[in-house]
Design a protein around this motif. Sequence first.
Motif, mmCIF file in Angstrom:
data_model
loop_
_atom_site.group_PDB
_atom_site.id
_atom_site.type_symbol
_atom_site.label_atom_id
_atom_site.label_comp_id
_atom_site.label_asym_id
_atom_site.label_seq_id
_atom_site.Cartn_x
_atom_site.Cartn_y
_atom_site.Cartn_z
ATOM 1 N N LEU A 188 4.403 7.672 4.554
ATOM 2 C CA LEU A 188 3.521 7.426 5.699
ATOM 3 C C LEU A 188 2.108 7.058 5.261
ATOM 4 N N VAL A 189 1.576 7.759 4.271
ATOM 5 C CA VAL A 189 0.224 7.448 3.787
ATOM 6 C C VAL A 189 0.206 6.057 3.142
ATOM 7 N N ALA A 190 1.177 5.782 2.287
ATOM 8 C CA ALA A 190 1.228 4.471 1.623
ATOM 9 C C ALA A 190 1.434 3.353 2.642
ATOM 10 N N GLY A 191 2.269 3.598 3.644
ATOM 11 C CA GLY A 191 2.481 2.601 4.698
ATOM 12 C C GLY A 191 1.216 2.340 5.494
ATOM 13 N N ALA A 192 0.463 3.402 5.778
ATOM 14 C CA ALA A 192 -0.798 3.238 6.506
ATOM 15 C C ALA A 192 -1.796 2.425 5.684
ATOM 16 N N ILE A 193 -1.855 2.697 4.393
ATOM 17 C CA ILE A 193 -2.754 1.940 3.517
ATOM 18 C C ILE A 193 -2.360 0.468 3.506
ATOM 19 N N ALA A 194 -1.068 0.195 3.354
ATOM 20 C CA ALA A 194 -0.599 -1.189 3.326
ATOM 21 C C ALA A 194 -0.906 -1.899 4.642
ATOM 22 N N LEU A 195 -0.700 -1.215 5.756
ATOM 23 C CA LEU A 195 -0.976 -1.808 7.063
ATOM 24 C C LEU A 195 -2.464 -2.105 7.225
ATOM 25 N N VAL A 196 -3.311 -1.162 6.855
ATOM 26 C CA VAL A 196 -4.763 -1.365 6.980
ATOM 27 C C VAL A 196 -5.219 -2.521 6.096
#
Length: 141
Positions: free
Chosen positions: A75-83
Amino acid sequence: MTPATTSRPTGRIRSRGGCLAAGLAIIVAGLSLRFVPLGLPMGIVKYGGSALWAAMVYALVAALLPHRNGQAILLVAGAIALVVELSRLVHTPWLDAFRLTLPGALLLGRIFSPWNLVAYAAGLAASALVDRWAGLRAKGG
C-alpha cells in the motif's frame, strides 16, 4: 494474570540489507533494460522499466519498514508510485527542468501515462509475491 505482551510484531522481519541488495539489483536490471541495447521491443523496454521502477520502490519501502507485513508495504509503495505518476500532471519551471535531467527522468519520469500505472501495478504485484514467497521459505513452508 495476563500473558506477557511484547511490542515486537509477530510477523516475519525482513533484512534491511537484503531489501537494499534486492533494490540495487532491480536498479541495475532497470538501467540495463533502458540503456543496454538488448534488442527487445520498445514496449517491453518502456513498461518493463516502469515495472522495475515500482519493484525498486517496493524494495526500498520494505527496507525502511522491515517489520511491516507485505500488504502494508504494498500500500505504501503503491501510494508512492501513484503520487509520482500524478505529479507528472504538475508543471512548474523548476520541476520541468529537473525532469529534463537524467536523474529527474529516471526518478520522476516526464509524461503522465495511465499505462505506467498498469506497469507499476504489475511490478508491485510481482514484488509482493516474491516477498510472500521469501517469507514462506523463511518459515520453512
